[in-house]
Design a protein around this motif. Sequence first.
Motif, PDB file in Angstrom:
ATOM      1  N   GLN A 150      11.625  24.994 -25.897  1.00  0.00           N
ATOM      2  CA  GLN A 150      12.056  25.158 -24.512  1.00  0.00           C
ATOM      3  C   GLN A 150      13.285  24.291 -24.245  1.00  0.00           C
ATOM      4  N   ARG A 151      14.100  24.753 -23.318  1.00  0.00           N
ATOM      5  CA  ARG A 151      15.292  24.026 -22.897  1.00  0.00           C
ATOM      6  C   ARG A 151      15.155  23.782 -21.406  1.00  0.00           C
ATOM      7  N   VAL A 152      15.063  22.492 -21.028  1.00  0.00           N
ATOM      8  CA  VAL A 152      14.831  22.132 -19.635  1.00  0.00           C
ATOM      9  C   VAL A 152      15.993  21.272 -19.177  1.00  0.00           C
ATOM     10  N   SER A 153      16.456  21.492 -17.967  1.00  0.00           N
ATOM     11  CA  SER A 153      17.528  20.619 -17.504  1.00  0.00           C
ATOM     12  C   SER A 153      17.145  19.945 -16.200  1.00  0.00           C
ATOM     13  N   VAL A 190      14.286  18.053 -11.655  1.00  0.00           N
ATOM     14  CA  VAL A 190      14.238  19.246 -12.506  1.00  0.00           C
ATOM     15  C   VAL A 190      14.910  20.416 -11.795  1.00  0.00           C
ATOM     16  N   GLU A 191      15.691  21.166 -12.534  1.00  0.00           N
ATOM     17  CA  GLU A 191      16.323  22.352 -11.964  1.00  0.00           C
ATOM     18  C   GLU A 191      15.945  23.574 -12.784  1.00  0.00           C
ATOM     19  N   SER A 192      16.132  24.726 -12.179  1.00  0.00           N
ATOM     20  CA  SER A 192      15.844  25.975 -12.877  1.00  0.00           C
ATOM     21  C   SER A 192      17.025  26.315 -13.782  1.00  0.00           C
ATOM     22  N   ALA A 193      16.843  27.338 -14.608  1.00  0.00           N
ATOM     23  CA  ALA A 193      17.929  27.774 -15.485  1.00  0.00           C
ATOM     24  C   ALA A 193      19.119  28.267 -14.684  1.00  0.00           C
ATOM     25  N   GLU A 194      18.869  28.585 -13.403  1.00  0.00           N
ATOM     26  CA  GLU A 194      19.957  29.056 -12.534  1.00  0.00           C
ATOM     27  C   GLU A 194      20.629  27.905 -11.809  1.00  0.00           C
ATOM     28  N   GLY A 195      20.155  26.701 -12.024  1.00  0.00           N
ATOM     29  CA  GLY A 195      20.791  25.549 -11.399  1.00  0.00           C
ATOM     30  C   GLY A 195      20.233  25.203 -10.026  1.00  0.00           C
ATOM     31  N   ASP A 196      19.071  25.749  -9.674  1.00  0.00           N
ATOM     32  CA  ASP A 196      18.447  25.390  -8.392  1.00  0.00           C
ATOM     33  C   ASP A 196      17.569  24.166  -8.598  1.00  0.00           C
ATOM     34  N   LEU A 197      17.744  23.176  -7.735  1.00  0.00           N
ATOM     35  CA  LEU A 197      16.899  21.988  -7.820  1.00  0.00           C
ATOM     36  C   LEU A 197      15.478  22.353  -7.411  1.00  0.00           C
ATOM     37  N   LEU A 198      14.502  21.887  -8.199  1.00  0.00           N
ATOM     38  CA  LEU A 198      13.121  22.255  -7.933  1.00  0.00           C
ATOM     39  C   LEU A 198      12.271  21.070  -7.516  1.00  0.00           C
ATOM     40  N   VAL A 199      12.182  20.076  -8.391  1.00  0.00           N
ATOM     41  CA  VAL A 199      11.174  19.047  -8.150  1.00  0.00           C
ATOM     42  C   VAL A 199      11.616  17.740  -8.796  1.00  0.00           C
ATOM     43  N   GLU A 258      26.789   8.104 -10.523  1.00  0.00           N
ATOM     44  CA  GLU A 258      27.267   9.452 -10.876  1.00  0.00           C
ATOM     45  C   GLU A 258      26.119  10.448 -10.796  1.00  0.00           C
ATOM     46  N   ARG A 259      26.458  11.700 -10.571  1.00  0.00           N
ATOM     47  CA  ARG A 259      25.463  12.765 -10.609  1.00  0.00           C
ATOM     48  C   ARG A 259      25.635  13.443 -11.960  1.00  0.00           C
ATOM     49  N   LEU A 260      24.555  13.440 -12.716  1.00  0.00           N
ATOM     50  CA  LEU A 260      24.643  13.807 -14.123  1.00  0.00           C
ATOM     51  C   LEU A 260      23.588  14.857 -14.435  1.00  0.00           C
ATOM     52  N   ARG A 261      23.963  15.823 -15.239  1.00  0.00           N
ATOM     53  CA  ARG A 261      22.957  16.786 -15.703  1.00  0.00           C
ATOM     54  C   ARG A 261      22.543  16.420 -17.120  1.00  0.00           C
ATOM     55  N   VAL A 262      21.243  16.461 -17.348  1.00  0.00           N
ATOM     56  CA  VAL A 262      20.707  16.233 -18.685  1.00  0.00           C
ATOM     57  C   VAL A 262      19.979  17.489 -19.127  1.00  0.00           C
ATOM     58  N   ILE A 263      20.314  17.971 -20.299  1.00  0.00           N
ATOM     59  CA  ILE A 263      19.588  19.103 -20.859  1.00  0.00           C
ATOM     60  C   ILE A 263      18.772  18.584 -22.030  1.00  0.00           C
ATOM     61  N   LEU A 264      17.479  18.821 -21.958  1.00  0.00           N
ATOM     62  CA  LEU A 264      16.609  18.456 -23.071  1.00  0.00           C
ATOM     63  C   LEU A 264      16.166  19.751 -23.746  1.00  0.00           C
ATOM     64  N   GLN A 265      16.502  19.863 -25.003  1.00  0.00           N
ATOM     65  CA  GLN A 265      16.036  21.039 -25.754  1.00  0.00           C
ATOM     66  C   GLN A 265      15.043  20.572 -26.804  1.00  0.00           C
ATOM     67  N   ASN A 266      13.910  21.241 -26.824  1.00  0.00           N
ATOM     68  CA  ASN A 266      12.848  20.847 -27.745  1.00  0.00           C
ATOM     69  C   ASN A 266      12.953  21.663 -29.035  1.00  0.00           C
ATOM     70  N   ASP A 267      13.419  21.013 -30.085  1.00  0.00           N
ATOM     71  CA  ASP A 267      13.520  21.665 -31.397  1.00  0.00           C
ATOM     72  C   ASP A 267      12.294  21.353 -32.264  1.00  0.00           C
TER      73      ASP A 267
END
Lengths: 598, 269
Positions: A563-566, A543-552, A518-527
């Motif tokens: 920070q919130r990273v997805s 890693v993707e940007s906040a706009e949903g663009d795949l980066l690296v 499956e293709r899955l999105r994970v959001i990690l938020q650092n509290d």
Amino acid sequence: MKQDESALIPHTRLSRRLFVKGLAAGGVLSAMPRLLSANTNDTRLGSAPVLSGQLITLVIAETPVNFTGVRRMATTINGSIPAPTLRLREGNEVTIRVSNRLSVATSIHWHGIILPYEMDGVPGISFRGIASGETFEYRFTLKQSGTYWYHSHSGFQEMTGMYGALIVEPREGESIQADQDHVIQLSDWTDEDPMSVFSRLKVQSDFYNFNQPVVGDFLQDASTIGMKGAFEKRQMWNQMRMSPTDLADVSAATFTYLMNGMTPAGNWNGLFNQGERVRLRFINGSSNTFYDVRIPGLSLSVVQADGQNVKPVSVDEFRFGPGETYDVVVEPEGDAYSIFAQSMDRSGYARGTLSVRPGLAAPVPELDPVEWLAMSDMMGAMDHSSMKGIDHSAMKGMDHSAMEGMDHSSMGHSMETNPLAKPSQTVRHASTEYGPSVDMRVDTPRTNLDDPGIGLRNNGRRVLTQADLRSINGVLDDDRAPTREIELHLTGNMERYSWSIDGLEFGKSTPVSMRQGERLRVILQNDTMMTHPMHLHGMWSDVESAEGDLLVRRHTISVQSAQRVSFLTTPHDVGRWAWHCHLLFHMDAGMFREVVVS
Amino acid sequence: MKRLSDVDALKPLTILAMFAMISSPLLAQAEIRDPHAYSNGYTLEEGPYALAGPRLLKLADEHKFWAIQGNRVEYDADSENGVFEIQGWYGSTYERLVIKFDGDVANGRLQESQTGVVWSHAYSTFFDTQWGVRLDHYDAGTDRQWISVGFQGLAPYWFELEMTAYLGESGRTAISLAAEYELLLSQRLVLHPSAELSLYGKNDVENRLGEGLSDASLGLRLRYEITRQFAPYVGVEWTSKLGKTADIARAADESIRDTRYVVGMRFWL
């Protein structure tokens, strides 16, 4: 977990200077490896021996070291720190026999390598561990290339010496051209028993922080910004009972920072000839230390992150956490350069020298001053820029995906109607975050990947950020849109020294279930207010940007405070996998999840 | 509206309840998730690919830790009196058994001591509830036993607070309140002000304690942390008997106020 206690005798205090800089002896000895190998009792330090081929034999035992003037027992692989550098070949099947000559169980995890879960080396998850006196045979095929590393996944053995580089040469030939190739593995060493260091933090979590705000700082602020300003500067920290200088749990008060197993005084030496392109494979193999690395006088061209090639980006400095790797290329024209890696809390540094011949040294920079954490490290994006960002970024996301020519058919519907086109910005705390295990919850997280992080902001140097990293074409091999999204929050309570995910430590948690393929999105938020290098075993983290663009593509993602990273991931291999903060103490305190892929 | 006297009767509990509300986490309006929503019903022990048998991987969150903390071990050269305040704990992050042992020593004899055994439960981020018993021993007096319920933790602005209510035999009640602060003059030099207040619900003639506020103390200590685990200090402690307790002391021709200059050490293991 307590296996090292008997081996390590109680800590003796040393002069701070000696402690931080360490002994030079390691350096002298490693310059004469033949001399060292004659003395079979000592641990070999410095650039590690290289092992290659399809059959590798590793022996784990206790061997003595002396970094600070005091002899201690280390846990080593083939008697060296770092462990032998494994140079393997992409596409080859490799057999690695690991023999355990310790009195306790051990294990080796191949960090960042995609392999069957039984070979992943996490005791209690992928296998039962390697019992004392036993030999375990790892066998897997290398489906990737690049710079990786390997380390023990048992107790605190990694912290006492079990880490080495693992280099996989590309089958198609090396695309990164270099005349010299050096592995630079950073680590941290304590003469104390790691478990007693952990126990102390359990009693007093700021035990090793000697950069705490004092009365004098207040008076100084009062004289510059006025009494009111000085109070206001501290108000939030005091109300929340958080320290603005809580930058590392363990500092140079007990750590000696090592570069390729050498103390700063030992001064690891890498050689080059003028005019050569020199590839430096930086591996953060430390237990609890974020390093800020630079080579004054040289521009670092970052060509690889976590073993995966990136579009070259030139920087003066980069920060990386335990588990992360960066390959950089430098083109030195002078005679000698210092490789300077200061710890994020500015309590000490690892250091080595690149030079045209042995024995040269270059000036070593001063440690940067300690910078207080900012409000954005606690509150995230307070100014609601994230709110404004929504409309804006939604449009950007659509444009970009169209331009990158994503596979529309696989998405099944247009981007406009796919609610998962970009990562959700709605903060959803877990119900278990409202309890004694959590000291902070961020309601307005920041998603800015272009923040170099505390202590590196506006320091006058060009510092690498996550936003700078772009995988080269072909690395991100799955352009499907995610079909679901999961959100996890990194949590902790500094006062109680507990670390968790969603407020639940490992022992209270349940696994994260993923479907194979499956293709899955994970959001990690650092509290929390610390940066956590999150390492997901068995699969890539794109890693993707906040706009949903795949980066690296990464295997370890450092999520900064508030920070919130997805990222998107595709679990190809079934089994149970570990997922944890690679700060060893955070992992052991419970910032750890199991993943089931089925 | 309740009559004032009812509220007074409930005072110990009211104070504790109020504190519970202040320090309890207020649920935000944000959407709340189930932390097990991603598990598909699997656990660490069960489900696909789980290793057979009991779970092998146990991290520090399932370990027990312990400490012995000597917060005050001090000596007053003038009166040749010693005071100690030692506590030990054993347990996990959130549940601990705590033993508290406080006392006064004079002429080589234990004059007075309080021994508490409590179960400390992490109630909120910074506060623990503490349930247990306390034994008060008086060398010249009558020993008392109590059951206790208290709150201990770190208040905003870094004030360390401890509030305990006691219920003893024959309807005796008591409350003790303590607050501490640490001011860092340098990374090792710490100024440590503290305050304590005790109240009793009934006269206790044998132990010369009167109903109401009985005694208050203010301390100021300056310690030097040779290590974070060992710090010698000098300090001054002002104590005063109050209310009916003061009356009892006056009637016995004893002093009501006292100033003691002390040297001591603070340590933990």
